[in-house]
Design a protein around this motif. Structure first.
Motif, mmCIF file in Angstrom:
data_model
loop_
_atom_site.group_PDB
_atom_site.id
_atom_site.type_symbol
_atom_site.label_atom_id
_atom_site.label_comp_id
_atom_site.label_asym_id
_atom_site.label_seq_id
_atom_site.Cartn_x
_atom_site.Cartn_y
_atom_site.Cartn_z
ATOM 1 N N GLU A 15 0.831 -1.207 0.000
ATOM 2 C CA GLU A 15 0.000 0.000 0.000
ATOM 3 C C GLU A 15 0.866 1.259 0.000
ATOM 4 N N ALA A 16 1.980 1.232 0.730
ATOM 5 C CA ALA A 16 2.883 2.383 0.759
ATOM 6 C C ALA A 16 3.464 2.651 -0.633
ATOM 7 N N PHE A 17 3.807 1.605 -1.361
ATOM 8 C CA PHE A 17 4.282 1.778 -2.731
ATOM 9 C C PHE A 17 3.195 2.425 -3.579
ATOM 10 N N TRP A 18 1.960 1.951 -3.428
ATOM 11 C CA TRP A 18 0.839 2.484 -4.201
ATOM 12 C C TRP A 18 0.651 3.975 -3.906
ATOM 13 N N VAL A 19 0.614 4.321 -2.623
ATOM 14 C CA VAL A 19 0.452 5.718 -2.212
ATOM 15 C C VAL A 19 1.654 6.545 -2.649
ATOM 16 N N GLY A 20 2.825 5.930 -2.667
ATOM 17 C CA GLY A 20 4.046 6.609 -3.081
ATOM 18 C C GLY A 20 4.178 6.789 -4.585
ATOM 19 N N GLY A 21 3.183 6.332 -5.335
ATOM 20 C CA GLY A 21 3.178 6.540 -6.772
ATOM 21 C C GLY A 21 3.690 5.379 -7.607
ATOM 22 N N ILE A 22 4.048 4.281 -6.973
ATOM 23 C CA ILE A 22 4.517 3.112 -7.716
ATOM 24 C C ILE A 22 3.371 2.114 -7.726
ATOM 25 N N THR A 23 2.649 2.075 -8.844
ATOM 26 C CA THR A 23 1.432 1.281 -8.915
ATOM 27 C C THR A 23 1.578 0.012 -9.753
ATOM 28 N N PRO A 25 2.603 -3.523 -10.236
ATOM 29 C CA PRO A 25 2.988 -4.601 -9.320
ATOM 30 C C PRO A 25 4.361 -5.205 -9.623
ATOM 31 N N LEU A 26 4.719 -5.288 -10.899
ATOM 32 C CA LEU A 26 6.039 -5.827 -11.246
ATOM 33 C C LEU A 26 7.157 -4.923 -10.742
ATOM 34 N N THR A 27 6.939 -3.623 -10.808
ATOM 35 C CA THR A 27 7.933 -2.673 -10.303
ATOM 36 C C THR A 27 8.061 -2.796 -8.790
ATOM 37 N N VAL A 28 6.935 -2.958 -8.104
ATOM 38 C CA VAL A 28 6.970 -3.125 -6.642
ATOM 39 C C VAL A 28 7.775 -4.374 -6.291
ATOM 40 N N ILE A 29 7.491 -5.475 -6.950
ATOM 41 C CA ILE A 29 8.204 -6.723 -6.680
ATOM 42 C C ILE A 29 9.688 -6.568 -7.003
ATOM 43 N N GLU A 30 10.000 -5.901 -8.111
ATOM 44 C CA GLU A 30 11.399 -5.682 -8.497
ATOM 45 C C GLU A 30 12.136 -4.868 -7.436
ATOM 46 N N GLN A 31 11.531 -3.802 -6.943
ATOM 47 C CA GLN A 31 12.192 -2.953 -5.956
ATOM 48 C C GLN A 31 12.375 -3.684 -4.631
#
Length: 166
Positions: A15-23, A25-31
């Motif tokens: 959720e923090a990634f989403w709120v932080g502008g990274i929506t 899912p592949l980018t979230v998993i990569e980071q």
């Protein structure tokens, strides 16, 4: 299988990634993967340093003397802005230069970059990664299974890993 507090923490980070502008899912998993890799690299370096001191067994250092600030245990204790600068400009440069040309690691790390631009998001991500029991059992596999379940294509693509007991 991930349950309880760990699952809740991962959901909060997602959720923090989403709120932080990274929506994406592949980018979230990569980071998350890059940060986990950074922690595991530091953990292995620490184990090898202890072995060298105790048993006199030399090893090839993953961090040069001038790169010690790029270790997870070091930058995890920095302030938000300094952490962002260190990770973005130092750690990811270090990732891209880890192995020689032609290696599998250099192939996958050649375009590594930090997508997190908000210092507060990076601090949250690092704190979550720091709390993961990644050296116990099959936590990494369970974590990835859970993260992949968040992808809408996960069910279409089938199972991504074989559990350790098989």
């Amino acid at each position: 299988m991930i349950t309880g507090e760990l699952k809740s923490n991962i959901d909060k980070l997602w959720e923090a990634f989403w709120v932080g502008g990274i929506t994406n899912p592949l980018t979230v998993i990569e980071q998350i993967t890059f940060l986990m890799y950074s922690r595991m690299l530091d953990m292995q370096e620490s184990k090898d340093e202890q072995r060298e001191v105790l048993a006199g067994i030399p090893f090839k250092h993953r961090f040069a003397e001038f790169e010690q600030d790029y270790r997870f245990s070091r930058y995890a204790n920095l302030g938000a802005d300094e952490m962002l600068e260190t990770v973005r400009d130092g750690v990811f440069d270090h990732f891209r230069s880890l192995n020689h040309e032609g290696s599998i690691l250099s192939y996958f790390m050649k375009n590594a970059r930090l997508e997190i631009v908000k210092p507060s998001l990076l601090v949250s991500a690092v704190e979550m990664i720091k709390s993961l029991p990644i050296d116990q059992g099959d936590t990494k596999g369970d974590l990835y299974e859970y993260l992949l379940s968040k992808l809408t294509t996960a069910g279409i693509n089938g199972q991504f890993r074989t559990p350790r007991h098989l």
